[in-house]
Design an enzyme around this catalytic site. Structure first.
Site, PDB file in Angstrom:
ATOM      1  N   ARG A  12      19.883  62.667 -30.668  1.00 14.08           N
ATOM      2  CA  ARG A  12      20.416  61.410 -31.195  1.00 14.08           C
ATOM      3  C   ARG A  12      19.394  60.291 -31.173  1.00 14.08           C
ATOM      4  O   ARG A  12      19.256  59.527 -32.137  1.00 14.08           O
ATOM      5  CB  ARG A  12      21.678  61.020 -30.415  1.00 14.08           C
ATOM      6  CG  ARG A  12      22.317  59.693 -30.825  1.00 14.08           C
ATOM      7  CD  ARG A  12      22.381  59.494 -32.334  1.00 14.08           C
ATOM      8  NE  ARG A  12      22.954  60.631 -33.045  1.00 14.08           N
ATOM      9  CZ  ARG A  12      22.729  60.898 -34.324  1.00 14.08           C
ATOM     10  NH1 ARG A  12      21.907  60.119 -35.023  1.00 14.08           N
ATOM     11  NH2 ARG A  12      23.282  61.939 -34.898  1.00 14.08           N
ATOM     12  N   LYS A  17      13.058  38.663 -39.668  1.00 14.39           N
ATOM     13  CA  LYS A  17      14.477  39.027 -39.538  1.00 14.39           C
ATOM     14  C   LYS A  17      14.593  40.508 -39.187  1.00 14.39           C
ATOM     15  O   LYS A  17      15.031  41.329 -39.989  1.00 14.39           O
ATOM     16  CB  LYS A  17      15.227  38.693 -40.818  1.00 14.39           C
ATOM     17  CG  LYS A  17      15.244  37.199 -41.136  1.00 14.39           C
ATOM     18  CD  LYS A  17      15.910  36.917 -42.471  1.00 14.39           C
ATOM     19  CE  LYS A  17      15.865  35.440 -42.796  1.00 14.39           C
ATOM     20  NZ  LYS A  17      16.460  35.139 -44.131  1.00 14.39           N
ATOM     21  N   LYS A  64       9.081  25.169 -42.290  1.00 13.85           N
ATOM     22  CA  LYS A  64      10.296  25.388 -43.075  1.00 13.85           C
ATOM     23  C   LYS A  64      11.021  24.059 -43.294  1.00 13.85           C
ATOM     24  O   LYS A  64      10.566  22.998 -42.837  1.00 13.85           O
ATOM     25  CB  LYS A  64      11.198  26.391 -42.356  1.00 13.85           C
ATOM     26  CG  LYS A  64      10.486  27.672 -41.946  1.00 13.85           C
ATOM     27  CD  LYS A  64      10.653  28.837 -42.850  1.00 13.85           C
ATOM     28  CE  LYS A  64      11.995  29.249 -43.217  1.00 13.85           C
ATOM     29  NZ  LYS A  64      12.138  30.603 -43.754  1.00 13.85           N
ATOM     30  N   GLU A  74       7.221  25.914 -46.767  1.00 11.99           N
ATOM     31  CA  GLU A  74       8.313  26.261 -47.680  1.00 11.99           C
ATOM     32  C   GLU A  74       8.665  25.047 -48.537  1.00 11.99           C
ATOM     33  O   GLU A  74       8.810  23.931 -48.023  1.00 11.99           O
ATOM     34  CB  GLU A  74       9.528  26.694 -46.864  1.00 11.99           C
ATOM     35  CG  GLU A  74      10.775  26.979 -47.694  1.00 11.99           C
ATOM     36  CD  GLU A  74      11.976  27.258 -46.807  1.00 11.99           C
ATOM     37  OE1 GLU A  74      12.262  28.441 -46.575  1.00 11.99           O
ATOM     38  OE2 GLU A  74      12.600  26.276 -46.340  1.00 11.99           O
ATOM     39  N   ASP A  90      10.900  28.955 -52.318  1.00 13.49           N
ATOM     40  CA  ASP A  90      12.193  29.486 -51.883  1.00 13.49           C
ATOM     41  C   ASP A  90      13.273  29.319 -52.937  1.00 13.49           C
ATOM     42  O   ASP A  90      13.501  28.219 -53.460  1.00 13.49           O
ATOM     43  CB  ASP A  90      12.615  28.780 -50.595  1.00 13.49           C
ATOM     44  CG  ASP A  90      13.801  29.447 -49.934  1.00 13.49           C
ATOM     45  OD1 ASP A  90      13.826  30.694 -49.891  1.00 13.49           O
ATOM     46  OD2 ASP A  90      14.702  28.728 -49.464  1.00 13.49           O
TER      47      ASP A  90
END
Length: 294
Positions: free
Chosen positions: A114, A149, A181, A211, A232
């Site tokens: 597994r 992410k 950002k 960004e 973006d």
């Protein structure tokens, strides 16, 4: 994943990760799975001296990644298990294709199964998702890349899987480069103050990316200069205009709503990179089975 050409290698120049980086991940996963008494099912139902020959086979079209983690999982349970790879990381496979042969003590193979498959299926899913984008934009100069992410604790191997699928990596962590950002801009008081503050605080080898959501912001950025611009959620028409404004003075990266269907038009705008967070945080697991050898 739709059918893709066989005998293809998604990552022909792939550099493997050293076992030193992989072993702690495998050990932690095995400790979690073994619990307090080990594999009581295999120990109860399989005679200790039983030796078996099993095979890893693909059950879908895709790209393989994570074989070294599977190998380490089997070896950690028993050094007598031999895993012979037939189609290596970065190789394209079809349903029924043989990926590897696994022979050795049956109890140990089943105990490690597994954990080996969890790594192999998850990372092959990331590689496969990446390759769908890479193939979709192959007629352009753009490259597909990941983001931060990632599943906590698995960033190193998930980013490796992106490379297996023919993609490239973005930042590995917050200390790799400056990426300003929208919240940084808002709190710092604007695009220009944010860039100025970053430039004053970092070393000479650290790159700066920012960004932007609008062409007006981009114009402000280009007036002071940065190494890369993250465009973006811009459509193809706006991206083409942005690329023309940049004029090669900075790397142009597009992000937002990137799918195999939308990627070609975005790449054809002339951007250098297309980044997609879903490649690592929600790619579909690739189906691989460990079955008795016929």
């Amino acid at each position: 994943m739709s059918e893709i050409p066989m005998n293809e290698i998604a990552a022909p120049n792939l550099v493997r990760l050293p076992d030193l980086l992989l072993a702690p991940l495998v050990e932690a996963a095995l400790v979690e799975d073994l619990g307090r008494a080990g594999d009581i099912t295999s120990n109860a139902t399989i005679p200790a001296a039983t030796v078996s020959a099993l095979v890893l086979r693909a059950r879908d079209h895709g790209v393989i990644a994570g074989l070294d983690l599977a190998r380490l999982a089997f070896a950690a349970i028993s050094p007598d298990i031999v895993m012979t790879v037939v189609r290596d990381d970065g190789h394209v496979v079809a349903p029924g294709d043989l990926i590897a042969r696994v022979t050795g003590p049956a109890r140990a193979i089943l105990t490690a199964e597994r954990v080996a498959l969890n790594f192999l299926c998850q990372l092959s899913g990331v590689a496969t998702a990446t390759h769908t984008i890479a193939r979709a934009i192959a007629h352009t100069r753009a490259r597909v890349c990941d983001t931060r992410k990632t599943v906590p604790g698995l960033r190193t191997v998930q980013k490796y899987a992106v490379r297996c699928g023919g993609g490239v990596n973005h930042r590995f962590g917050l200390d790799d480069a400056v990426l300003i950002k929208d919240n940084h801009v808002a709190i710092a008081g604007g695009v220009v103050p944010a860039i100025a503050a970053a430039r004053a605080a970092i070393g000479h080898l650290v790159k700066i990316e920012i960004e932007v959501d609008t062409l007006a912001q981009l114009d402000e950025v280009l007036a002071v200069g940065v190494d890369a611009v993250l465009l973006d959620n811009m459509g193809p028409d706006m991206l083409r205009e942005a690329v023309a404004m940049i004029g090669g003075r900075a790397i142009a990266e597009a992000s937002g709503r990137i799918t195999p269907e939308t990627a070609p038009a975005i790449a054809e705008s002339g951007v250098d990179l297309i980044s997609a967070g879903w490649l690592t945080h929600s790619a579909r697991v690739f189906d691989i089975g460990l079955d008795a050898a016929l």
